[in-house]
Design an enzyme around this catalytic site. Structure first.
Site, PDB file in Angstrom:
ATOM      1  N   LYS A   1       0.832  -1.201   0.000  1.00  0.00           N
ATOM      2  CA  LYS A   1       0.000   0.000   0.000  1.00  0.00           C
ATOM      3  C   LYS A   1       0.873   1.260   0.000  1.00  0.00           C
ATOM      4  O   LYS A   1       1.756   1.401   0.847  1.00  0.00           O
ATOM      5  CB  LYS A   1      -0.920   0.014   1.219  1.00  0.00           C
ATOM      6  CG  LYS A   1      -1.970  -1.071   1.194  1.00  0.00           C
ATOM      7  CD  LYS A   1      -2.809  -1.087   2.454  1.00  0.00           C
ATOM      8  CE  LYS A   1      -3.824   0.031   2.473  1.00  0.00           C
ATOM      9  NZ  LYS A   1      -4.755  -0.111   3.633  1.00  0.00           N
ATOM     10  N   ILE A   2       0.604   2.139  -0.936  1.00  0.00           N
ATOM     11  CA  ILE A   2       1.271   3.437  -1.016  1.00  0.00           C
ATOM     12  C   ILE A   2       0.193   4.507  -0.954  1.00  0.00           C
ATOM     13  O   ILE A   2      -0.802   4.435  -1.683  1.00  0.00           O
ATOM     14  CB  ILE A   2       2.071   3.570  -2.326  1.00  0.00           C
ATOM     15  CG1 ILE A   2       3.228   2.571  -2.348  1.00  0.00           C
ATOM     16  CG2 ILE A   2       2.602   4.992  -2.497  1.00  0.00           C
ATOM     17  CD1 ILE A   2       4.031   2.587  -3.651  1.00  0.00           C
TER      18      ILE A   2
END
Length: 892
Positions: free
Chosen positions: A139-140
């Site tokens: 996840k970014i």
């Protein structure tokens, strides 16, 4: 179909927005996946903060990491990656079955990096490499700095979940970053068909932010979030169409699915599935917390809704703008708040980890620094890998000793071997119950019976009684015969070697008592032993051929433990699940700092090398038998070549000032009855570590932990953990005494011992005691509850007089436990042997002697062996066992 199945058929996948270690380990998550309730999983710093800070589920992992000297952030990533890997393994079949359509698990980069493109891109690739699972998503956050990091990560072949998307404008940038990343990768000549991505569009937080800005009763309340999401889905449909997308699709590109996040209902006035019911659409994901998942399963609406009333959604956003509410401003505030919230969560979690880390380190007292260095050295020396490679040079350079080691390493795989035998164990237990047998007596010594005793006490069964006979005391044998009459009992004759003297004598007695009824007997022994032959000749009901690659004291999870456990009705699958759980953490590919068995071994070994060689094992009452099992494996494995770790099992707890600097304490905790006393020890600077054992099935894990720990501690001490070179002398002397008796009709006693009129001599004997010595009470007396209590009183009296550690064991039982340590360990013991005349002696059939004669010969053999080895020993001869109270009085 239930609502979840209907959603799946409409093209929407439900993912679980939660992760907990307990759920990973107890089968709950696996069941959710197998039922089809969830098709993926997401996590974030807040979820992990709740999971770790609000439970003790992670302590078994956190504590060894703390002992190894790891800092909070490093510990955090280790714990997180372990959970993510475990979840990935559980979802992998779904991932493969769906050809990469679902089965993903998300891990988030540090929120501290949200505004740092370079650091975010670097950490994304590092996490991808560390987890090393095809169904991972990293996840970014969709911050301005996150967008180029997303493109770089996609180009590098990393599956990406873009989080914290609130605005349509930012969502457009996210989709552009995905497409550009795929094009970059394609241009570099790399495949793109395996890359998956979702764009996490946050929903309910929009309403939570906007609703308070609207007048009470406004029709726009509760409209903004869903409207925003519907417009986002419209943009998704536009973007993933046309020539640019078709070119990528022809090269195997996958759609970047919209993922609806933050879909739990924050406002209790709204329906609990409002952010599910109104967002159903093809090629979408909805990640929900557990309570929303339950609600969806029960009553969610299941029809395509995301493409309905899109014009009304556009109108709602326009009306908000007319009311002075700018979606651009709101969504930027939400993005900033989201980053801050996750940063605050991880900061709070680091604080919690640091507090627990400090507590774990403080439990080691003065050993903390040396233990952390030792764990690092074990890693450097490749000890975990060498252990699993059965490398005998870990313990000995002697060729004969090395051969013994290589023959005795099968215990490492005992849980797997036992699982393969479960049908045999279970069918035998069923057979015995159907036969109407309601009690079992195990005739065995040391490792052949101690595990059975542990199980009988931690798994009490009111309908089926199991006990052990590991004594040749005539009173104890007589009582066992009363409690376990042949017409009601099954007798387990347990001996690895098949020729254990005590077991043979007990068998002869009960064989005659049963009138030679072989159906009342089974044998557990190694293949090819004299006991195996005897069982065949006498028509025993069954013989279990034990694993000959496992030594007796390491045999807890072999036939010697599993057969009695099955008879007691123990859930063997659950027991072995806990053993497997510990085994996985002790494998060769696990960092040494994360290996609970290795870390405990480092503590025990380093403690002994530093002079704290008295391992004082405290236990809440239900776990007392486990303390006795630990006493055997540690003492018999380590006590040789003048070195060793002396287990001081179940010594009554006193105030901290009663103990010297030669002590380390281990507390087996269940009821917490000793908690305050252990805390006082720790506060006074004594090393005092705890092992909470809330569930009796955790015994499976503890057996495995202590086997690993003992082997590692012996490596550090430089002794062979798998031999017992000093016990044969006592056996030989006992045999010689018996031969003399059979030839002359009497036992020749080199020392008849002091009588009850000379008990003050014991006090004089104890004056030799000095710091770092220990006193061992070797009581050849009946092991009854009353006599155990008397020995405990005697231990306290001796400790008060000498300030030394005091052990106590019943003979000949202790000869198969601490006996090796007494003869082969450090020469700093004072031994008080206590014998008593038998009031009602009984014959050993066909042996020409009584049990009273046998136990007296065993006591003499033990006494003379100690004296021959220069040990300080005194012999006390009581007229009757009850006279031990006079000895206690003489020492008080």
């Amino acid at each position: 179909m239930n609502p979840i199945q209907k959603l799946t058929s409409l093209g929407q996948s439900l993912w679980l927005d939660n992760i907990q270690r307990r759920q990973l380990e107890n089968g709950e998550l696996k069941a959710l996946i197998q039922r089809g309730d969830i098709r993926g999983m997401t996590s974030n710093p807040t979820i992990f903060n709740n999971a770790i800070s609000k439970s003790n589920d992670y302590d078994s992992a956190l504590i060894p990491l703390a002992w190894a000297g790891w800092e909070a952030e490093k510990i955090f990533w280790e714990l997180v990656i372990e959970d993510i890997k475990a979840a990935c393994r559980l979802f992998l079949p779904l991932y493969e079955e769906s050809n990469g359509g679902d089965g993903y698990v998300s891990i988030e980069v540090s929120p501290y990096l949200a505004n740092d493109t370079e650091a975010t891109a670097t950490q994304a690739q590092q996490l991808w490499a560390r987890v090393a699972k095809p169904n991972l998503m990293v996840k970014i956050p969709a911050t301005k700095a996150g967008i180029p990091a997303i493109r770089r990560a996609i180009a590098a072949g990393v599956n990406i979940n873009i989080t914290l998307i609130f605005s349509l404008a930012r969502y457009a940038e996210v989709m552009e970053a995905y497409l550009s990343g795929l094009e970059d990768r394609l241009a570099a000549g790399h495949p793109i068909d395996h890359i998956a991505s979702v764009a996490s569009f946050f929903v309910s937080r929009v309403d939570t932010k906007i609703d308070p800005k609207l007048p009470e009763g406004s029709p726009l309340r509760g409209q903004a979030a869903i409207a925003n999401a519907k417009l986002a889905y419209e943009e998704f449909q536009k973007t993933f169409a046309g020539g640019r997308w078709e070119k990528l699709k022809s090269n195997g590109a996958r759609l970047q699915r919209p993922l609806w996040a933050s879909t739990s209902t924050k406002n209790p006035a709204y329906p609990d599935t409002i952010y599910v019911d109104n967002l159903v659409g093809a090629h979408t994901v909805n990640t929900v917390p557990p309570q929303t998942l339950d609600a969806v399963r029960d009553h969610a609406k299941t029809e395509i809704s995301i493409t309905q009333d899109v014009d009304k959604a556009r109108e709602a956003i326009a009306q908000l703008a007319a009311a002075g509410i700018s979606m651009d401003v709101v969504t930027q505030e939400l993005e900033d708040e989201g980053v801050k919230s996750f940063s605050d969560s991880i900061t709070a979690l680091f604080k919690t980890i640091n507090e627990r880390r400090a507590k774990a380190v403080s439990s080691l007292g003065p050993l903390a620094d040396s233990v952390s260095k030792t764990i690092a050295k074990l890693e450097t020396d490749s000890v975990p890998a060498r252990l699993w490679a059965h490398d005998p040079t870990l313990w000995t350079a002697d060729p004969a000793g090395q051969k013994e080691v290589t023959l005795r390493m099968g215990w490492l795989d005992s849980p797997d071997k036992a699982r393969a035998l479960l049908p045999a164990y279970q069918s035998f237990a069923d057979e015995i119950r159907k036969a109407g047998t309601d009690r079992v007596l195990v005739l065995g010594m040391g490792g052949s019976s101690l595990t059975a005793e542990v199980f009988s006490l931690i798994f009490p069964n009111t309908e089926f009684r199991l006990s052990i006979l590991d004594s040749t005391d005539p009173a104890q044998v007589t009582q066992a015969a009363r409690d376990f009459p042949p017409e009601k009992s099954l007798y387990i004759v347990a001996s690895k070697s098949g020729g254990t003297a005590e077991v043979s004598a007990a068998f002869d007695y009960f064989w005659e008592l049963s009138k030679h009824d072989g159906s009342r007997f089974i044998a557990i022994t190694d293949p090819g032993t004299s006991l195996e032959k005897l069982a065949r000749e006498r028509g025993f009901r069954k013989t279990f051929s034990a694993d000959e690659t496992v030594g007796g004291r390491y045999s807890a999870l072999t036939d010697f433990g599993m057969v009695p456990a099955a008879l007691l009705g123990v859930d063997l699958d659950q027991l072995l699940d806990r053993a497997d759980w510990m085994k996985r953490q002790c494998m060769k590919d696990v960092p040494a700092a994360r290996n609970p068995g290795l870390a405990l071994g480092a503590v025990l070994g380093e403690s002994a090398l530093g002079g704290r060689d008295k391992l004082t094992v405290l236990a809440d009452a239900p776990l007392s038998a486990l303390a006795g099992w630990i006493e055997q494996i540690v003492a018999e494995s380590s006590g040789k070549n003048g070195r060793g770790i002396l287990p001081v099992a179940l010594e009554p707890l006193d105030h901290p000032e009663a103990y010297g600097n030669d002590r380390i304490f281990v507390y087996l905790k269940q009821t917490g009855e000793l908690e305050n006393g252990v805390a006082a020890l720790r506060a006074a600077g004594h090393p005092a570590i705890e092992f909470p054992i809330v569930n009796s099935y955790d015994a499976g894990a503890e057996f495995y932990r202590w086997e690993i720990a003992t082997a590692v501690a012996c490596h550090l001490l430089g002794v062979n953990a798998f031999d017992q070179p000093d016990v044969q002398d006592s056996k030989d002397r006992t045999k010689a005494k018996i031969a003399e008796y059979k030839a002359s009709g009497k036992l020749v006693e080199s020392d008849s011992g002091i009588g009850i009129r000379e008990l003050e001599k014991v006090a004089g004997f104890l004056k030799q005691a000095k710091a770092d010595d220990y006193v061992s009470i070797n009581a050849y007396l009946p092991r009854t509850r009353e006599m155990t209590d008397e020995l405990q009183r005697l231990r306290v009296a001796i400790r008060e007089k000498t300030k030394c550690a005091v052990t106590a064991g019943f003979g000949p039982r202790f000869q198969h436990s601490t006996g090796q340590f007494h003869k082969g360990g450090p020469n700093n013991g004072l031994f008080i042997q206590i014998i008593a005349d038998a009031a009602n002696d009984i014959q050993i059939p066909n042996e020409g002697m009584t049990f009273g004669t046998l136990i007296r010969a065993q006591a003499l053999g033990d006494y003379e062996t100690l004296a021959a080895r220069g040990r300080r020993v005194i012999r006390v001869h009581l007229s009757k066992p009850e006279d031990i109270s006079l000895l206690i009085k003489a020492l008080q």
